[in-house]
Scaffold this motif. Sequence first.
Motif, PDB file in Angstrom:
ATOM      1  N   ASP A 182      -6.480  -0.303   2.856  1.00  0.00           N
ATOM      2  CA  ASP A 182      -6.336   0.948   3.591  1.00  0.00           C
ATOM      3  C   ASP A 182      -5.819   2.085   2.713  1.00  0.00           C
ATOM      4  O   ASP A 182      -5.161   2.996   3.189  1.00  0.00           O
ATOM      5  CB  ASP A 182      -5.453   0.765   4.835  1.00  0.00           C
ATOM      6  CG  ASP A 182      -4.288  -0.158   4.562  1.00  0.00           C
ATOM      7  OD1 ASP A 182      -3.939  -0.290   3.388  1.00  0.00           O
ATOM      8  OD2 ASP A 182      -3.733  -0.735   5.514  1.00  0.00           O
TER       9      ASP A 182
ATOM     10  N   ASP B 103      -3.706  -1.506  -5.891  1.00  0.00           N
ATOM     11  CA  ASP B 103      -3.135  -2.032  -4.645  1.00  0.00           C
ATOM     12  C   ASP B 103      -3.849  -3.352  -4.372  1.00  0.00           C
ATOM     13  O   ASP B 103      -5.065  -3.447  -4.575  1.00  0.00           O
ATOM     14  CB  ASP B 103      -3.378  -1.037  -3.500  1.00  0.00           C
ATOM     15  CG  ASP B 103      -2.708  -1.506  -2.220  1.00  0.00           C
ATOM     16  OD1 ASP B 103      -1.757  -2.303  -2.299  1.00  0.00           O
ATOM     17  OD2 ASP B 103      -3.146  -1.074  -1.134  1.00  0.00           O
TER      18      ASP B 103
ATOM     19  N   THR C  69       0.837  -1.202   0.000  1.00  0.00           N
ATOM     20  CA  THR C  69       0.000   0.000   0.000  1.00  0.00           C
ATOM     21  C   THR C  69       0.873   1.254   0.000  1.00  0.00           C
ATOM     22  O   THR C  69       0.567   2.246  -0.675  1.00  0.00           O
ATOM     23  CB  THR C  69      -0.942  -0.029   1.224  1.00  0.00           C
ATOM     24  OG1 THR C  69      -1.714  -1.232   1.146  1.00  0.00           O
ATOM     25  CG2 THR C  69      -1.861   1.168   1.261  1.00  0.00           C
TER      26      THR C  69
ATOM     27  N   ASP D   5      -7.573  -4.642  -2.215  1.00  0.00           N
ATOM     28  CA  ASP D   5      -7.532  -5.402  -0.962  1.00  0.00           C
ATOM     29  C   ASP D   5      -8.940  -5.230  -0.388  1.00  0.00           C
ATOM     30  O   ASP D   5      -9.194  -4.373   0.464  1.00  0.00           O
ATOM     31  CB  ASP D   5      -6.455  -4.821  -0.041  1.00  0.00           C
ATOM     32  CG  ASP D   5      -6.265  -5.673   1.202  1.00  0.00           C
ATOM     33  OD1 ASP D   5      -7.106  -6.568   1.425  1.00  0.00           O
ATOM     34  OD2 ASP D   5      -5.301  -5.443   1.945  1.00  0.00           O
TER      35      ASP D   5
HETATM   36 MG   LIG Z   1      -1.881  -3.068   1.997  1.00  0.00          MG
END
Ligand SMILES: [Mg+2]
Length: 399
Positions: A188, A264, A159, A183
Amino acid sequence: MSRFLVLTDDLGFEATVRAAVGGAMVGSIHRLAGAAVRLPPAELLTRSGGEPTDVVLVGPDVDREAALWLSTALDLQHPDVSVVITAVSDPDLVLRAMRAGVRDIADPKADPAQLRVLLERSCLTAEGRRRQQGDPSRSDRGRGRVISIMSPKGGVGKTTIATNLAVGLAKIAPMGVVIVDLDLQFGDVASALHLDPEHTITDAVFGAAAQDSMVLKAYLSVDESGVYALCGPRTPADADLIGPGQIAALVAQLAAEFRYVVLDTSPGLGEHLLAALEQTTDAVWVCGMDVPSVRGMNKALSVLGELQLIPQGRHVVLNFADRRSGLSIQDIESSIGFPVDAAIPWSRAVPLSTNKGVPLLADRVRDGATRGLEKLVRRFDDDSSKASGRGLHRREVVS
Ligand SMILES: [Mg+2]
Ligand SMILES: Nc1ncnc2c1ncn2[C@@H]1O[C@H](COP(=O)(O)OP(=O)(O)OP(=O)(O)O)[C@@H](O)[C@H]1O
């Protein structure tokens, strides 16, 4: 052949455009008075003497609202024409411009060389869209690069690297970068970019957005660096509602609209990642400087090799690089069979930036981690990688 329709009463601006295009690019320039911004699109386009227009460039002196309106109308009626406005950019303008289908925002102080790069990109987009219109199979030419940040292990910095890469690329391609949090359960990206998104990926894959890119764009959030983001679902349970086919369609939709789509991902090789890999042009492999990380990467490469899902572009990033780890870069390179392309050392500034929600490349921090991240960004900058000779690989050094 006309490529540029310049709307301005500012003769200094016209001179900059002529210097930008002069000799280096094919095609001619037609200047019209700034008031032409209010003409209906079809009529405006006939003012170039009947020749086709690739780019409508709106000068800094022209009314901003009228320019956005014109862009919206052109986006709907003549999507192959790129609109570039000239203004001092801010997040609010970026968002409104994006919604209006503006291709790029030129800085009023841009010199001819900077303007040329921007105009070349806009011409490429126009050409790409024209090709797609003429080709119902929608060839891949003219589509954005899809960059998946992956690693079989958790917590290795995916990330961190994905958000910094997106911020770095937004400096090269303002309004041309979108990051997607794949994700789906525990992503996040929102927190790493300090965003409180109104809409999430769940909204984007169900309903109207899945059919219409204009609606999809309205569901994106934008961060302070001008990066567009599609953040993860609000709850882990929502992730189960999203199927791999929807992810594949979403990525394809975004790649048709953005120059760079940064994905991501969650650790491992889940079905959503496999679906995204079919659309991925570049994989960024993130590896820690430890044996489990290197072994995990070898296993993942072998599985993806069997599935024939290894993307063509390959970039290996060593995170938490440390000379005293007991492994050397040469050890890692000979184990995975590829060179390491960028090394990012452990840096106190990184967890600090994670906690603030401001990626390092959006801050003024200068340290080894920033340099490693910048090196990674340069690999995706066509101009800079051509200038530095992409084929020459210099071995990374860790301190
Ligand atoms: Mg991550
Ligand atoms: N080079 C670095 N130096 C110091 N800390 C780092 C570095 N890279 C990442 N970190 C920190 O490590 C933690 C994990 O990083 P990150 O969330 O980017 O990993 P991840 O691979 O996305 O994890 P997950 O698999 O859980 O999604 C974060 O707190 C981040 O600030």
